[in-house]
Design a protein around this motif. Structure first.
Motif, PDB file in Angstrom:
ATOM      1  N   ILE A  64       0.950  -1.177   0.031  1.00 29.96           N
ATOM      2  CA  ILE A  64      -0.128   0.089  -0.210  1.00 29.96           C
ATOM      3  C   ILE A  64       0.850   1.307   0.004  1.00 29.96           C
ATOM      4  O   ILE A  64       0.455   2.127  -0.945  1.00 29.96           O
ATOM      5  CB  ILE A  64      -1.095   0.203   1.295  1.00 29.96           C
ATOM      6  CG1 ILE A  64      -1.852  -1.227   1.196  1.00 29.96           C
ATOM      7  CG2 ILE A  64      -1.492   1.178   1.339  1.00 29.96           C
ATOM      8  CD1 ILE A  64      -2.652  -1.402   2.553  1.00 29.96           C
ATOM      9  N   ARG A  65       2.018   1.225   0.955  1.00 35.92           N
ATOM     10  CA  ARG A  65       2.664   2.372   0.904  1.00 35.92           C
ATOM     11  C   ARG A  65       3.500   2.990  -0.256  1.00 35.92           C
ATOM     12  O   ARG A  65       3.593   3.989  -0.759  1.00 35.92           O
ATOM     13  CB  ARG A  65       3.887   2.248   1.946  1.00 35.92           C
ATOM     14  CG  ARG A  65       4.811   1.212   1.634  1.00 35.92           C
ATOM     15  CD  ARG A  65       6.254   1.379   2.229  1.00 35.92           C
ATOM     16  NE  ARG A  65       6.244   1.010   3.839  1.00 35.92           N
ATOM     17  CZ  ARG A  65       6.891   1.303   4.616  1.00 35.92           C
ATOM     18  NH1 ARG A  65       7.869   2.245   4.200  1.00 35.92           N
ATOM     19  NH2 ARG A  65       6.752   0.924   5.839  1.00 35.92           N
TER      20      ARG A  65
ATOM     21  N   PRO B 151       0.089  -5.912   0.768  1.00 36.43           N
ATOM     22  CA  PRO B 151      -0.044  -5.862  -0.880  1.00 36.43           C
ATOM     23  C   PRO B 151      -1.225  -5.468  -1.184  1.00 36.43           C
ATOM     24  O   PRO B 151      -2.147  -5.910  -0.607  1.00 36.43           O
ATOM     25  CB  PRO B 151       0.310  -7.311  -1.437  1.00 36.43           C
ATOM     26  CG  PRO B 151       1.127  -8.148  -0.290  1.00 36.43           C
ATOM     27  CD  PRO B 151       0.610  -7.476   1.046  1.00 36.43           C
ATOM     28  N   VAL B 152      -1.295  -4.501  -1.976  1.00 39.27           N
ATOM     29  CA  VAL B 152      -2.620  -3.688  -2.293  1.00 39.27           C
ATOM     30  C   VAL B 152      -3.441  -4.934  -2.902  1.00 39.27           C
ATOM     31  O   VAL B 152      -4.914  -4.706  -2.996  1.00 39.27           O
ATOM     32  CB  VAL B 152      -2.573  -2.723  -3.150  1.00 39.27           C
ATOM     33  CG1 VAL B 152      -2.326  -2.971  -4.727  1.00 39.27           C
ATOM     34  CG2 VAL B 152      -3.600  -1.623  -3.108  1.00 39.27           C
TER      35      VAL B 152
ATOM     36  N   GLN C 292      -9.949   0.821  -4.628  1.00 31.93           N
ATOM     37  CA  GLN C 292     -10.107   2.100  -5.209  1.00 31.93           C
ATOM     38  C   GLN C 292      -9.674   3.184  -4.042  1.00 31.93           C
ATOM     39  O   GLN C 292      -9.214   4.407  -4.823  1.00 31.93           O
ATOM     40  CB  GLN C 292     -11.718   2.239  -5.377  1.00 31.93           C
ATOM     41  CG  GLN C 292     -12.152   3.594  -6.135  1.00 31.93           C
ATOM     42  CD  GLN C 292     -11.686   3.300  -7.678  1.00 31.93           C
ATOM     43  OE1 GLN C 292     -10.763   2.513  -8.092  1.00 31.93           O
ATOM     44  NE2 GLN C 292     -12.518   3.908  -8.384  1.00 31.93           N
ATOM     45  N   LYS C 293      -9.928   2.941  -2.883  1.00 29.45           N
ATOM     46  CA  LYS C 293      -9.560   4.226  -2.042  1.00 29.45           C
ATOM     47  C   LYS C 293      -7.958   4.396  -2.128  1.00 29.45           C
ATOM     48  O   LYS C 293      -7.382   5.806  -2.091  1.00 29.45           O
ATOM     49  CB  LYS C 293      -9.711   3.880  -0.564  1.00 29.45           C
ATOM     50  CG  LYS C 293     -11.098   3.925  -0.278  1.00 29.45           C
ATOM     51  CD  LYS C 293     -11.448   3.686   1.274  1.00 29.45           C
ATOM     52  CE  LYS C 293     -12.887   3.400   1.565  1.00 29.45           C
ATOM     53  NZ  LYS C 293     -13.164   3.313   2.772  1.00 29.45           N
ATOM     54  N   VAL C 294      -7.194   3.432  -2.436  1.00 23.72           N
ATOM     55  CA  VAL C 294      -5.690   3.400  -2.558  1.00 23.72           C
ATOM     56  C   VAL C 294      -5.297   4.254  -3.753  1.00 23.72           C
ATOM     57  O   VAL C 294      -4.393   5.260  -3.598  1.00 23.72           O
ATOM     58  CB  VAL C 294      -5.069   2.215  -2.572  1.00 23.72           C
ATOM     59  CG1 VAL C 294      -3.616   2.313  -2.698  1.00 23.72           C
ATOM     60  CG2 VAL C 294      -5.298   1.647  -1.254  1.00 23.72           C
ATOM     61  N   VAL C 295      -6.193   3.942  -4.911  1.00 20.45           N
ATOM     62  CA  VAL C 295      -5.818   4.723  -6.193  1.00 20.45           C
ATOM     63  C   VAL C 295      -6.304   6.038  -5.942  1.00 20.45           C
ATOM     64  O   VAL C 295      -5.543   7.290  -6.369  1.00 20.45           O
ATOM     65  CB  VAL C 295      -6.585   4.285  -7.233  1.00 20.45           C
ATOM     66  CG1 VAL C 295      -6.441   4.864  -8.512  1.00 20.45           C
ATOM     67  CG2 VAL C 295      -6.502   2.794  -7.350  1.00 20.45           C
TER      68      VAL C 295
END
Length: 508
Positions: free
Chosen positions: A352-353, A396-397, A406-409
Motif C-alpha cells: 500500500i505504501r 500488498p494492495v 479504489q481508495k488507494v488509487v
C-alpha cells in the motif's frame, strides 16, 4: 422433494483464519429451480461461504446437507461429485485448449479401449452449448480467441457436463457489456427453469431484482436475513447490508461553486472525442453520462494527456495549456483515477505504501533512494484520511477489497494535491458501503475546492452526486443538464441521441 425443500442446506457455518472470525453461525440454503442471491459488502463473508459450499474451504463448525444427507467436503472434487459447481469472476479455463477440451477436462468420455473418445467429446460439448442457445461457438476453437461472454458460456457448459444441480455464480457480469449481461441473464433463467439451483453473487441491485427468487444478506460475517425478493425493495436491502438507510449512499454536500478552473473548447481526438466544449468550476461535480462507446473515457484520456487531443483548446484558470503527457497533466493540477483500477491504477503485488506514493516519488526520494520514513508517513496519513481497511501499510494492495483498492488509487492522486480530479467509474465493482464512503470523500474534496469530473455508467450515481451532467453520445456532447433537470428519463433520451455532426452543445 417439494418445491420448498432445500437441495442444499448449510447450518451454523463458522470459519476463522488465524484469530479473525470471517463467518459466525451462518445458515443458507438453495432450492432446486430457484435463483438465490447472496448479498453483502466486501468482507461480509460471501466469498468464504461460497468457497465452503464449493469444497475449497472446510468449515470450523456447522453442517452441510445435500438432498437430505449430511456431507463433509474434503476438496472441490467432493463438492463437484455432490452436484455443486462454481463459475468464478476470474474464469478458470486453459486458453490454449479448445472449447471441447476445456468443457470435459478431467472428465473425458472414453472408448471401450480406454482412450479418449474425441468424437463423443465434441458431440456432448455441442449438445451442452446448444442447450445454452450458444450456437455461435465452434467446439474446436481455442478459448484464447473467445470473448469474455463466450468464455463464460464455456464455464457454464463445463459445470453442466459434471451434472451440476447447484451452480454458484460469483460476480458473473463484472466484465460484461450490457448486451452480454442480458444474454447471460437469459441463460441463467433457462437453467433455473430446468431445475438447477443458482447461487447468484453480485453488487448490482438491478440484476438481483431482475433474476432472484430469494435473497440472503450477510453483514460482518453474520447472517442478517433471508427474504423473498417480492417482499423487499432496494432501500430495504441496502439497509440490511450496511446497517443504515439508502439515503447515505449519495451524501451530496451543498458547497459554494467558484470560478472556472478547467475549460475545454472544441476538443477533438478521432471519432470518439468530437468538438467537445464545457467548463468545470471550483467545488463542482460535473457528471459525465453516456453509453459504452460514447467517448466518455476517451475524453478523460485526452484531458490527462494519455491520448492527447489533436485539436481544440484546454484552459486552466483561463490560460491555454498544452497537455501531451500525464506528467504535464499532473504538474498542471489534474489527476485521473482510471476505470480499470487493477490494470491502470495499481501495482497489486506492491505494498500500500508504495502505491500511495507512486505519483509523487520525487517528493519521498533522494536521488535513487526512497525515504522510507517519508513514504510511511504519507501512506499512514492516507490510510487514516480515507479509512482504508488494511492490516498495515506493507500489505500488498491486491489483498484488499475492491472498495479499499479504489481508495488507494484515490489516495495516490490526492498526494499530488490536484485542483481537478477526474474519476472514471469511481464505484464500479465496490460494495454499497464502500460506495457510500467514496461518495463522502468526493463531498469532502469539493468542499475543499477541488473540481471533480465524474464519469459513471450508474444513473443513480450521476443524478445523486452531480451539480451538472454532461451527456455524451457518439463522441459528442448531446446535452448539459443542471442538477434539477437531470432526471433519468431526460438523461436516457440524451444518451441515445446520436449526433451525425459534431456539436458544441456543452459550451458553457
Amino acid at each position: 422433494m417439494s418445491e420448498t425443500t432445500p437441495f442444499v442446506a448449510l447450518s451454523g457455518i463458522s470459519k476463522a483464519f488465524s484469530s479473525v472470525k470471517v463467518l459466525k453461525d451462518v445458515s443458507f440454503d438453495v432450492r432446486a429451480g430457484e435463483i438465490h442471491a447472496l448479498l453483502g459488502e466486501n468482507g461480509a463473508g460471501k466469498s468464504t461461504l461460497i468457497k465452503i459450499l464449493s469444497g475449497l474451504y472446510t468449515p470450523d463448525a456447522g453442517t452441510i446437507v445435500i438432498d437430505g444427507k449430511e456431507m463433509k467436503f474434503a476438496s472441490t472434487r467432493d463438492a463437484t461429485a455432490a452436484g455443486i459447481a462454481t463459475v468464478y469472476q476470474e474464469l478458470l479455463l486453459f486458453p490454449e485448449l479448445s472449447v471441447a477440451e476445456n468443457v470435459f477436462l478431467g472428465n473425458y468420455p472414453r472408448t471401450a479401449a480406454g482412450v479418449i473418445d474425441w468424437a463423443e467429446v465434441r458431440r456432448r460439448t455441442r449438445d451442452l452449448l446448444d442447450s445454452l442457445e450458444t450456437y455461435d461457438l465452434d467446439v474446436d476453437t481455442k478459448v484464447l480467441s473467445l470473448s469474455v461472454a463466450q468464455r463464460q458460456r464455456v464455464e457454464i457448459a463445463k459445470a453442466l457436463s459434471k451434472n451440476a444441480r447447484v451452480l454458484i455464480m460469483d460476480e458473473p457480469t463484472a466484465s460484461l457489456v450490457e448486451s452480454d449481461v442480458q444474454q447471460l441473464m437469459t441463460v441463467i433463467r433457462q437453467l433455473r427453469d430446468r431445475g438447477v439451483g443458482i447461487v447468484y453473487v453480485s453488487h448490482r441491485m438491478s440484476e438481483i431484482f431482475a433474476l432472484a427468487d430469494r435473497v440472503t444478506v450477510l453483514r460482518d460475517g453474520a447472517f442478517v436475513a433471508t427474504e423473498e425478493i417480492g417482499a423487499v425493495d432496494e432501500a430495504r436491502l441496502v439497509s440490511l447490508m450496511v446497517g443504515r438507510p439508502i439515503e447515505s449512499l449519495f451524501p451530496k454536500a451543498e458547497v459554494p461553486i467558484g470560478e472556472t478552473v478547467l475549460e475545454v473548447r472544441n476538443l477533438n481526438r478521432g471519432r470518439q472525442v468530437r468538438d467537445i466544449s464545457f467548463a468545470l468550476r471550483k467545488g463542482e461535480i460535473l457528471g459525465v453520462a453516456g453509453l459504452v462507446g460514447s467517448g466518455r473515457t476517451e475524453l478523460a484520456l485526452a484531458l490527462f494527456g494519455m491520448t492527447p487531443a489533436t485539436s481544440g483548446e484546454i484552459r486552466i484558470d483561463g490560460k491555454p495549456v498544452s497537455i501531451r503527457s500525464p506528467l504535464q497533466a499532473r504538474d498542471l493540477g489534474i489527476a485521473y483515477v482510471p476505470e480499470d483500477r487493477g490494470l491502470q491504477g495499481l501495482v497489486k503485488p506492491m505494498a500500500i505504501r508504495k502505491n500511495v506514493t507512486m505519483a509523487t516519488l520525487e517528493e519521498v526520494s533522494s536521488g535513487i533512494f526512497i525515504k522510507a520514513r517519508a513514504e510511511a508517513s504519507r501512506a499512514l496519513a492516507a490510510v487514516k484520511r480515507l479509512a482504508i481497511r488494511c492490516r498495515d501499510i506493507d500489505q500488498p494492495v491486491g489483498e484488499l477489497s475492491g472498495g479499499n483498492q479504489q481508495k488507494v488509487v484515490i489516495a495516490k492522486w490526492l498526494e499530488t494535491a490536484p485542483r481537478v480530479l477526474i474519476l472514471d467509474e469511481p464505484t464500479r465493482g465496490v460494495d454499497v458501503g464502500a460506495k457510500s464512503e467514496i461518495h463522502a470523500i468526493m463531498g469532502e474534496l469539493v468542499a475543499q475546492g477541488v473540481a471533480i469530473l465524474m464519469i459513471s455508467s450508474e444513473l443513480p450515481e450521476v443524478v445523486g452526486m452531480s451539480d451538472r451532467v454532461l451527456v455524451m453520445s457518439g463522441g459528442s456532447v448531446t446535452e448539459v443538464l443542471e442538477r434539477a433537470d437531470a432526471t433519468p428519463e431526460r438523461l436516457g433520451a440524451a444518451m441515445t441521441a446520436y449526433l451525425d455532426t459534431p456539436s458544441s452543445a456543452g459550451a458553457r
